[in-house]
Design an enzyme around this catalytic site. Structure first.
Site, PDB file in Angstrom:
ATOM      1  N   ARG A  48       0.837  -1.204   0.000  1.00 38.21           N
ATOM      2  CA  ARG A  48       0.000   0.000   0.000  1.00 38.21           C
ATOM      3  C   ARG A  48       0.875   1.259   0.000  1.00 38.21           C
ATOM      4  NH1 ARG A  48      -5.599  -0.195   3.322  1.00 38.21           N
ATOM      5  NH2 ARG A  48      -6.558  -1.893   2.176  1.00 38.21           N
ATOM      6  N   ARG A  70     -46.735  -2.258 -22.950  1.00 39.07           N
ATOM      7  CA  ARG A  70     -46.658  -1.243 -24.000  1.00 39.07           C
ATOM      8  C   ARG A  70     -45.227  -1.185 -24.558  1.00 39.07           C
ATOM      9  NH1 ARG A  70     -47.443   4.814 -22.036  1.00 39.07           N
ATOM     10  NH2 ARG A  70     -45.212   4.631 -21.741  1.00 39.07           N
ATOM     11  N   LYS A 116       1.205  16.272 -14.544  1.00 36.84           N
ATOM     12  CA  LYS A 116       1.165  17.701 -14.218  1.00 36.84           C
ATOM     13  C   LYS A 116       2.499  18.349 -14.580  1.00 36.84           C
ATOM     14  CE  LYS A 116       0.939  20.996 -10.439  1.00 36.84           C
ATOM     15  NZ  LYS A 116       0.431  21.335  -9.122  1.00 36.84           N
ATOM     16  N   HIS A 163     -34.412   5.984 -41.780  1.00 29.05           N
ATOM     17  CA  HIS A 163     -34.614   6.980 -40.723  1.00 29.05           C
ATOM     18  C   HIS A 163     -35.005   6.305 -39.409  1.00 29.05           C
ATOM     19  CE1 HIS A 163     -34.368  10.395 -43.571  1.00 29.05           C
ATOM     20  NE2 HIS A 163     -34.701   9.425 -44.399  1.00 29.05           N
ATOM     21  N   ASP A 189      -5.534   1.202  -6.797  1.00 28.77           N
ATOM     22  CA  ASP A 189      -4.151   1.686  -6.787  1.00 28.77           C
ATOM     23  C   ASP A 189      -4.120   3.115  -6.251  1.00 28.77           C
ATOM     24  OD1 ASP A 189      -1.476   2.257  -7.455  1.00 28.77           O
ATOM     25  OD2 ASP A 189      -1.591   0.953  -9.227  1.00 28.77           O
ATOM     26  N   TYR A 248     -19.225  14.120 -41.031  1.00 25.69           N
ATOM     27  CA  TYR A 248     -20.112  15.136 -40.481  1.00 25.69           C
ATOM     28  C   TYR A 248     -21.195  14.442 -39.653  1.00 25.69           C
ATOM     29  CZ  TYR A 248     -22.576  13.960 -44.860  1.00 25.69           C
ATOM     30  OH  TYR A 248     -23.175  13.293 -45.885  1.00 25.69           O
TER      31      TYR A 248
HETATM   32  N1  LIG Z   1       1.456   2.280  -2.860  1.00 29.18           N
HETATM   33  C1  LIG Z   1       2.342   2.781  -3.618  1.00 29.18           C
HETATM   34  O1  LIG Z   1       3.104   3.599  -3.173  1.00 29.18           O
HETATM   35  C2  LIG Z   1       2.455   2.350  -5.014  1.00 29.18           C
HETATM   36  N2  LIG Z   1       3.369   2.822  -5.856  1.00 29.18           N
HETATM   37  C3  LIG Z   1       3.202   2.187  -7.038  1.00 29.18           C
HETATM   38  N3  LIG Z   1       2.178   1.330  -6.947  1.00 29.18           N
HETATM   39  C4  LIG Z   1       1.696   0.415  -7.985  1.00 29.18           C
HETATM   40  O2  LIG Z   1       2.428  -0.790  -7.896  1.00 29.18           O
HETATM   41  C5  LIG Z   1       2.431  -1.438  -9.176  1.00 29.18           C
HETATM   42  C6  LIG Z   1       3.820  -1.947  -9.457  1.00 29.18           C
HETATM   43  O3  LIG Z   1       4.271  -2.759  -8.438  1.00 29.18           O
HETATM   44  P1  LIG Z   1       5.318  -3.918  -8.739  1.00 29.18           P
HETATM   45  O4  LIG Z   1       6.442  -3.255  -9.455  1.00 29.18           O
HETATM   46  O5  LIG Z   1       5.647  -4.466  -7.409  1.00 29.18           O
HETATM   47  O6  LIG Z   1       4.610  -4.949  -9.610  1.00 29.18           O
HETATM   48  C7  LIG Z   1       1.972  -0.413 -10.177  1.00 29.18           C
HETATM   49  O7  LIG Z   1       0.697  -0.794 -10.648  1.00 29.18           O
HETATM   50  C8  LIG Z   1       1.893   0.878  -9.399  1.00 29.18           C
HETATM   51  O8  LIG Z   1       0.842   1.691  -9.847  1.00 29.18           O
HETATM   52  C9  LIG Z   1       1.680   1.400  -5.695  1.00 29.18           C
HETATM   53  N4  LIG Z   1       0.657   0.635  -5.247  1.00 29.18           N
HETATM   54  C10 LIG Z   1      -0.543   0.960  -4.799  1.00 29.18           C
HETATM   55  O9  LIG Z   1      -1.090   1.823  -4.360  1.00 29.18           O
END
Ligand SMILES: NC(=O)c1ncn([C@@H]2O[C@H](COP(=O)(O)O)[C@@H](O)[C@H]2O)c1NC=O
Length: 540
Positions: free
Chosen positions: A86, A536, A159, A301, A147, A242
């Site tokens: 996480r 209906r 960004k 149509h 994720d 169009y």
């Molecule tokens: N928690 C985090 O800090 C985090 N950072 C990256 N991920 C995800 O982990 C995945 C990659 O993990 P791995 O390289 O372990 O397979 C990617 O889908 C990425 O979006 C995370 N996973 C979930 O939130």
């Protein structure tokens, strides 16, 4: 102006005057992907181009397994990946490295002070939330697949596209390698902007899926089938020549689950599909595809000018559908619910037809039809039902369950005989066909049928009497002895009387008017069988 506003105004001014090379050379990349498709080639290319790689758990393991150097995010942050993944990349050493606007000297100076190296490229894609929801996963398992770190990285890099390139789509890895091989070893600003747009679309679609699942399944506000929040990511698949008229621009967008639908139909021949072609083909599919027997619907149509089924084959169904109104069938859009046979192809090739859509074409059928320059041939699986329908209104969207032809009154066994003698088996079969077919006709809809084929259709009139007159006029001599379906009740006996006077032998209609007794009496007086469905099928 507050102090913070002043600072940000000054910052913005500085930013505007900072000039830099358009292309950011890729020297350092952050790689963290769930979907590892194509990763091997990408990381080899990055390594060969001298790019330093930082990566998360399994992505890093894959890179290391290829014998390539890689720094684990945990090494970089000095903090282990924890809480079952996480928390991996959620660290200032990662995010400051992504978010530093390197056009700003103060950002560059801060990175140096903090000992943080910037990233030039972020490669990431997200946990498979949608696929998990589509599987038999428990709610907890679905939640776990949301994720958090990934979208944060992706959005940060998008960004900061003036300094960083973000790649979320394995299909772009070839572009990364091409950019590395280019004279400046990276993406131009224009390319980074496009990649950022793709990245924001990626996270927006992901968030839409998460929010929709919460609203619809996981935490619905109430018992209704309609969630409080609707998010529907669509991707543009083509810009059409169009719209409904030549002065209107138009485009086709694909829903996320569009495979096997009209929007993704395979075009085997002919000019580009137009906006109106799509509208008519959609109506044609809806008309023909859920009949069990071979069925052909010819639309103009968005209304059928001929619809028929056959126990023999599609060529027979086509002959019968065409015979309903050959004048209107000119320039029509045809849908058939079985593969197009050579015989049917020969028939259709004789008639100017805009579009033919079918689940498939038998050997030789396409060649026969392709001799006609103007016909468009589409192939799409026999799946036309829309469980949910949307209609735009000014400032809003109407949402309804699709009319799936599964209502209680769609079963002839449930019909109530309200007038006249019980219909014979043949007549009842024609009534059942007419009832099924009339639902494809715009209201007010009256459809006359005989021999499992429409023989006269009255559509889209603002009163039922005119629809009846139109259907009778189109049927001509064929009205006598035909059966009739009305999509909604007869509010007065006058519309029905037009049909009775034309000689119809049986009628099916929903019933439910306060003046049903008048219609029943008229049918009874004429010896016409009248069945009430209680259901209906308006189509507005
Ligand atoms: N928690 C985090 O800090 C985090 N950072 C990256 N991920 C995800 O982990 C995945 C990659 O993990 P791995 O390289 O372990 O397979 C990617 O889908 C990425 O979006 C995370 N996973 C979930 O939130």
């Amino acid at each position: 102006m507050s102090a913070s506003q002043e600072t940000s105004a000054t910052s913005t001014d500085t930013r505007n005057t900072v000039s830099g090379a358009d292309t950011v050379k890729i020297k350092r990349a952050l790689v963290s992907v769930y979907d590892k498709t194509g990763l091997e080639d990408l990381v080899r290319g990055l390594h060969e181009a001298g790019v330093a790689m930082v990566s998360t758990g399994k992505s890093a393991a894959l890179i290391r397994g290829l014998g390539l150097p890689v720094t684990e995010v945990a090494e970089l942050t000095g903090f282990p990946e924890c809480l079952d993944g996480r928390v991996k990349t959620l660290h200032p050493k990662v995010h400051a490295g992504i978010l530093a606007d390197r056009r700003l000297p103060e950002h560059v100076a801060q990175l140096e002070e903090l000992g943080i190296e910037p990233f030039d490229l972020v490669v990431s894609n997200l946990y498979p939330f949608q696929q998990t929801v589509a599987s038999d996963a428990t709610p907890d398992e679905c939640v776990e697949q949301i994720d958090i770190g990934g979208p944060s990285m992706v959005r940060a890099a998008a960004k900061n596209h003036p300094s960083v390139a973000i790649v979320v789509n394995p299909a772009r890895y070839g572009d990364v390698l091409a950019a590395l091989a280019g004279p400046d070893g990276g993406f131009s600003l224009e390319q980074r902007k496009r990649l950022a747009a793709e990245a924001f679309a990626h996270t927006a679609a992901y968030d839409a899926a998460v929010a929709s699942w919460f609203a619809r399944d996981y935490a619905p506000a109430d018992e209704t089938a309609f969630p409080e929040f609707l998010a529907m990511p669509y991707r543009r698949s083509s810009v059409l020549r169009y719209g409904e008229n030549p002065h209107q621009g138009a485009a086709l967008y694909l829903a996320q689950e569009s495979a096997g639908t009209l929007a993704e139909a395979e075009q085997l021949h002919g000019k580009e599909m137009s906006f109106n072609n799509y509208v008519d083909a959609d109506a044609a599919l809806r008309a023909a595809y859920d009949f069990t027997d071979p069925c052909v619907a010819i639309m103009k149509h968005a209304n059928p000018c001929g619809i028929a089924v056959s126990t023999e084959d599609v060529a027979d169904a086509h002959r019968k559908a065409h015979a309903c109104d050959p004048v209107s069938a000119f320039g029509g859009v045809i849908a058939v619910n079985r593969p197009v046979t050579v015989e049917m192809a020969r028939q259709v090739a004789e008639i100017f037809t805009e579009v033919l859509v079918a689940p498939d074409y038998e050997d030789g059928a396409v060649e026969i039809l392709a001799a006609r320059k103007n016909i468009r041939l589409l192939r799409t699986p026999a799946r036309a039902r829309r469980r949910v329908e949307f209609r735009q209104i000014c400032g809003g969207l109407l949402v309804q369950e699709g009319d799936l032809y599964q209502a209680p009154g769609d079963d002839p066994a449930a019909w109530q005989l309200a007038a006249g003698p019980a219909a014979s088996e043949d007549v009842l079969a024609d009534l059942a066909f007419a009832w099924h077919a009339v639902r494809a006709v715009k209201s007010n809809a009256i459809l006359l049928a005989h021999g499992q084929a429409s023989v006269g259709v009255g559509m889209g009139q603002v009163n039922r009497v005119d629809s009846a007159r139109l259907a009778v006029a189109r049927a001509g001599d064929r009205a006598a002895g035909s059966v009739v379906a009305s999509d909604a009740y007869f509010p007065f006996a006058d519309g029905l009387q037009v049909l009775i006077d034309a000689g119809v032998r049986a009628v099916v209609q929903p019933g439910g008017s306060v003046r049903d007794a008048d219609s029943i009496a008229a049918a009874e007086a004429a010896g016409v069988s009248m069945y009430l469905t209680g259901t209906r099928h308006f189509a507005h």
